[in-house]
Design a protein around this motif. Structure first.
Motif, mmCIF file in Angstrom:
data_model
loop_
_atom_site.group_PDB
_atom_site.id
_atom_site.type_symbol
_atom_site.label_atom_id
_atom_site.label_comp_id
_atom_site.label_asym_id
_atom_site.label_seq_id
_atom_site.Cartn_x
_atom_site.Cartn_y
_atom_site.Cartn_z
ATOM 1 N N ILE A 167 0.845 -1.206 0.000
ATOM 2 C CA ILE A 167 0.000 0.000 0.000
ATOM 3 C C ILE A 167 0.874 1.247 0.000
ATOM 4 O O ILE A 167 0.636 2.215 -0.723
ATOM 5 N N GLN A 168 1.923 1.178 0.808
ATOM 6 C CA GLN A 168 2.843 2.316 0.863
ATOM 7 C C GLN A 168 3.468 2.582 -0.503
ATOM 8 O O GLN A 168 3.600 3.735 -0.930
ATOM 9 N N LEU A 207 2.127 1.978 -3.379
ATOM 10 C CA LEU A 207 1.102 2.653 -4.188
ATOM 11 C C LEU A 207 0.959 4.119 -3.773
ATOM 12 O O LEU A 207 0.868 5.000 -4.620
ATOM 13 N N ASP A 208 0.948 4.359 -2.455
ATOM 14 C CA ASP A 208 0.798 5.735 -1.958
ATOM 15 C C ASP A 208 1.924 6.624 -2.479
ATOM 16 O O ASP A 208 1.709 7.786 -2.817
ATOM 17 N N ASP A 253 -5.531 3.880 -7.135
ATOM 18 C CA ASP A 253 -6.486 3.916 -6.030
ATOM 19 C C ASP A 253 -7.326 2.643 -5.971
ATOM 20 O O ASP A 253 -7.586 2.109 -4.890
ATOM 21 N N GLU A 288 -6.459 -0.261 -7.066
ATOM 22 C CA GLU A 288 -5.572 -1.328 -6.606
ATOM 23 C C GLU A 288 -5.417 -1.252 -5.084
ATOM 24 O O GLU A 288 -5.439 -2.256 -4.380
ATOM 25 N N ARG A 289 -5.292 -0.006 -4.595
ATOM 26 C CA ARG A 289 -5.129 0.247 -3.168
ATOM 27 C C ARG A 289 -6.365 -0.255 -2.398
ATOM 28 O O ARG A 289 -6.235 -0.915 -1.360
ATOM 29 N N SER A 290 -7.560 0.055 -2.947
ATOM 30 C CA SER A 290 -8.789 -0.367 -2.265
ATOM 31 C C SER A 290 -8.850 -1.890 -2.139
ATOM 32 O O SER A 290 -9.296 -2.418 -1.122
ATOM 33 N N ILE A 308 -6.394 -3.003 0.604
ATOM 34 C CA ILE A 308 -6.810 -2.624 1.954
ATOM 35 C C ILE A 308 -7.651 -3.720 2.617
ATOM 36 O O ILE A 308 -7.548 -3.968 3.813
#
Ligand code: ZN
Length: 235
Positions: A11-12, A14-15, A161, A163-165, A168
């Protein structure tokens, strides 16, 4: 614990990608806005100039009509002079004619000034039109280029985003909460790997008692140097 941190690292990742894209395009909307303003103000300038030319043309025509009227009256007076009977009548007519001729000179001066001003406006208008074609019109294609780039970057952020969701959903809720809390006050990275007893983020030495906790992996450890979550190097 390290297994719970690993998805957060993704996630990091991606962020950081999202932030980088957003940083690269942060100034685009402002730039597009100012280009649009420049075009608008040039268009207004050109419009005002051509409006002014039209006004001056109409003023000049009106003045020419006034001049023709005066010329007609002077001509009529010249004919009347032939038929006057008294000295007083003659004097009155000559005075009127003299006044008319002076008035005509005044109006002719005004007309000359209006025409000179009109010439200046026409020249300004031509110059503005030329510079509009050379400098301003290319801005329109520049704007559509910038808009395209901006939209593409938004799409890219949208995909990241998404991908992030998805990621999560797989992350430990408590760890995610900590990560999100730290993210709200800090720029990524939030989690840094250690390299030996050195913080992977800022290269500062980690005190041995802290490093031991990192290696034990029983709790979340924040680096004393930069307050990042520090974890053992992932092989
Ligand atoms: Zn550090």
């Amino acid at each position: 614990m390290i297994e719970k941190i690993k998805p957060l690292l993704e996630i990091q990742n991606l962020d950081m990608q999202i932030l980088e894209i957003q940083n690269n395009f942060r100034e685009l909307p402002e730039k597009i806005f100012s280009l649009n303003n420049r075009i608008k103000s040039e268009e207004t300038k050109i419009e005002n100039l051509s409006q002014k030319v039209v006004e001056l043309e109409s003023i000049s025509i009106n003045l020419q009509n006034d001049i023709t009227d005066i010329e007609d009256k002077v001509k009529a007076n010249t004919e009347k002079v032939m038929r006057v009977k008294t000295k007083e009548e003659l004097e009155a007519l000559e005075k009127e004619t003299g006044d008319l001729k002076r008035r005509k000179i005044e109006i002719e001066d005004k007309q000359i000034k209006a025409m000179e001003e009109m010439e200046t406006c026409k020249k300004d208008s031509d110059a503005s039109n030329t510079s509009f074609e050379e400098e301003i019109l290319p801005m329109k294609s520049e704007i559509s280029e910038l808009e395209k780039v901006l939209n593409e970057s938004k799409e890219e952020v949208g995909l990241l985003d998404d991908e992030r969701s998805k990621l999560i959903k797989e992350v430990d809720k408590d760890f995610l909460k900590i990560y999100e809390r730290l993210s709200s006050n800090n720029k990524p990275p939030i989690i840094a790997e250690t390299s030996g007893e050195v913080c992977g983020h800022c290269n500062m030495k980690i005190p041995p008692q802290v490093y031991i906790k990192v290696l034990q992996g029983k709790e979340i450890v924040l680096a004393p140097c930069c307050k990042k979550i520090i974890i053992p190097k992932i092989a």
